[in-house]
Design an enzyme around this catalytic site. Structure first.
Site, mmCIF file in Angstrom:
data_model
loop_
_atom_site.group_PDB
_atom_site.id
_atom_site.type_symbol
_atom_site.label_atom_id
_atom_site.label_comp_id
_atom_site.label_asym_id
_atom_site.label_seq_id
_atom_site.Cartn_x
_atom_site.Cartn_y
_atom_site.Cartn_z
ATOM 1 C CE LYS A 50 2.291 2.039 -0.918
ATOM 2 N NZ LYS A 50 1.181 1.801 -2.060
ATOM 3 C CB SER A 75 1.650 12.490 -5.310
ATOM 4 O OG SER A 75 0.360 12.286 -4.911
ATOM 5 C CD GLU A 201 -11.981 -0.675 0.674
ATOM 6 O OE1 GLU A 201 -13.077 -1.404 0.828
ATOM 7 O OE2 GLU A 201 -11.499 -0.483 -0.561
ATOM 8 C CE LYS A 269 3.472 6.410 25.593
ATOM 9 N NZ LYS A 269 2.684 7.443 26.071
ATOM 10 C CG ASN A 303 6.743 8.603 5.201
ATOM 11 O OD1 ASN A 303 7.442 8.620 6.166
ATOM 12 N ND2 ASN A 303 7.029 8.116 4.323
#
Lengths: 312, 312
Positions: A50, A75, A201, A269, A303
């Protein structure tokens, strides 16, 4: 959006992004029966692709627009990406986020220098809060996925991948809001040598799959997927590109996603998000058609909520 | 073991190992207040630095010895490393493992071409099973850590790190059987510029810490640590090197280890073993002495039990 606009975009954002590494795994290749090249955007700044689109969108603004700042509602990773890109470019970023969002996500935005604006947890509240900021500060609204500059920016990950592996026959990406797959499809079209883009998807949020079938933008009624980055929907800017340049959208189950995610963690990994694993899950679904092919896989981000991992 | 023996060892094993990448994290640097360079042996073949020492040990054998094969007892990374190195060199590897070892570890050894020999789950049984194979096949026993060729091999990770970052002032490694830290200490001594080696060790298995204090080999009575690769003990080959060339052993708690492991996973986006995180945990313990220093950290491996992660 022509070839030159992608080249210009890439040159423009290069100082603000990493050219992320491409990893391979002998074992995964054996299991799939093909050669896979994983473009690791989990190693991108702030941990996801992003960053590319956010940086490009801000850099396209006039000096006056930059002065007034940017705003988005997200968010997820785009909130962090816009915060960090804006900070790198000395621009203010207002991030509208539901008050119910996890503290860790609010802290991440603040940590990257974004100005957090909390609102009620529904789409109408998010949109009106964003609109207020646009009016109050003359800030520019930047959509996380349905924006030409964002789409071009996201396409640069695949451009880099093709610079390293020019003979890829397929590139797989996850499909959420559609920015990454649209940008990727432009890159395979302009820079690939007969290279096709395929999207993965979740069945739970299959608006892209259904939109391609029906020929018009469909919406999701359920969003019950572990791939939290893919709960958003296609838009009118990226859908025509997807219609024109994407070969196919392949749907995968939640179990497929977790299995693919575990394989990436165990064998490469590296830490990737559930959303990223959707692309590899789609490769497995298409395995029989991919024998001996050279395949790129965009690992979109890393993340992860470590307090809530799906492994048993 | 002089400088030239390390150079020769490195040249010898290069075709069989990866020169693994060195990663950095701006956030971890900020938290520590120093510049950290993570040598990522989790990306090594079979997922750990053990590949280096195993390959070197086998390559030192005579043709006749190679013909007769090698044997070790290990249920950890050295079992896989010896299996894979032996396979790469067309040598038979007998791996003695307790019958109670997890199936996944037995499968990993067999997957890498090792010949699995099961025994009762105690040290005496492991030693006698190994001895039997030595006698029956004239195979050569290779110790996982207390062997000069293994020590030299393990030292090549730090040699590569110093080739990339010649001005490191400290290199931190975990301490288990002592092969990695002894090899690392030789490399910092011969190839560093006033660079010192510091070891991290769990309080629960602090034989190295106590051995350095007392000046003789101490043993562990408890082994209740998440760092399962560090439950083994120093030996008479590596201890003198550690006495001579290691600056200090820093002990860390189980909570320190989990916190450091999470930081590596979250911020570097890589999968490392609990044992690897012990080195970073030790850096945190020494934080006040490390202000602005350039520090290498050996991330020893990435073979993790995903069904039993410590994150909450």
């Amino acid at each position: 959006m022509d070839k030159q606009s992608l080249i210009d975009c890439h040159n423009r954002i290069k100082p603000f992004i990493h050219n992320t590494p491409v990893l391979t795994s002998r074992l995964i290749d054996e299991v799939v029966g093909a050669q896979l090249y994983f473009k690791c955007e989990n190693f991108q700044r702030m941990g996801a692709f992003k960053m590319r689109g956010a940086a490009n969108a801000i850099m396209q603004l006039t000096d006056e627009q930059k002065q007034n700042g940017v705003v988005t509602h997200s968010s997820g990773n785009f909130a962090q990406a816009l915060s960090l890109s804006a900070k790198s470019l000395s621009v203010k970023a207002y991030i509208v986020m539901p008050s119910t969002a996890p503290e860790v996500k609010k802290d991440a935005v603040k940590g990257y220098g974004g100005i957090l604006v909390e609102c009620e947890p529904n789409l109408a509240a998010r949109e009106s809060a964003s609109q207020e900021i646009v009016e109050k500060y003359s800030a520019t609204f930047i959509h996380p996925s349905n924006d030409d500059h964002v789409i071009l920016g996201q396409g640069t990950a695949c451009k880099e991948l093709l610079e390293e592996q020019p003979n890829l026959e397929y590139v797989f990406t996850p499909v959420g809001g559609g920015g990454l797959i649209a940008g990727t499809a432009l890159s395979t079209h302009y820079f690939g040598s007969n290279c096709r883009t395929i999207g993965g998807e979740p069945f739970e949020v299959d608006d892209a799959y259904r939109s391609l079938k029906s020929g018009k933008l469909e919406t999701n009624t359920t969003t019950n997927t572990i791939a939290d980055g893919l709960k958003t929907q296609l838009g009118d800017r990226n859908f025509p590109i997807i219609q024109k340049h994407v070969e196919e959208i392949v749907r995968v189950t939640e179990a497929d996603i977790v299995a693919a995610m575990r394989l990436i963690w165990e064998r490469l990994k590296i830490v990737c998000e559930p959303s990223s694993a959707v692309a590899l899950a789609a490769v497995f679904k298409k395995k029989n058609d991919l024998n001996e092919k050279k395949i790129g896989v965009i690992v979109s981000g890393g993340n992860v909520d470590f307090g809530n991992l799906p492994f048993k």
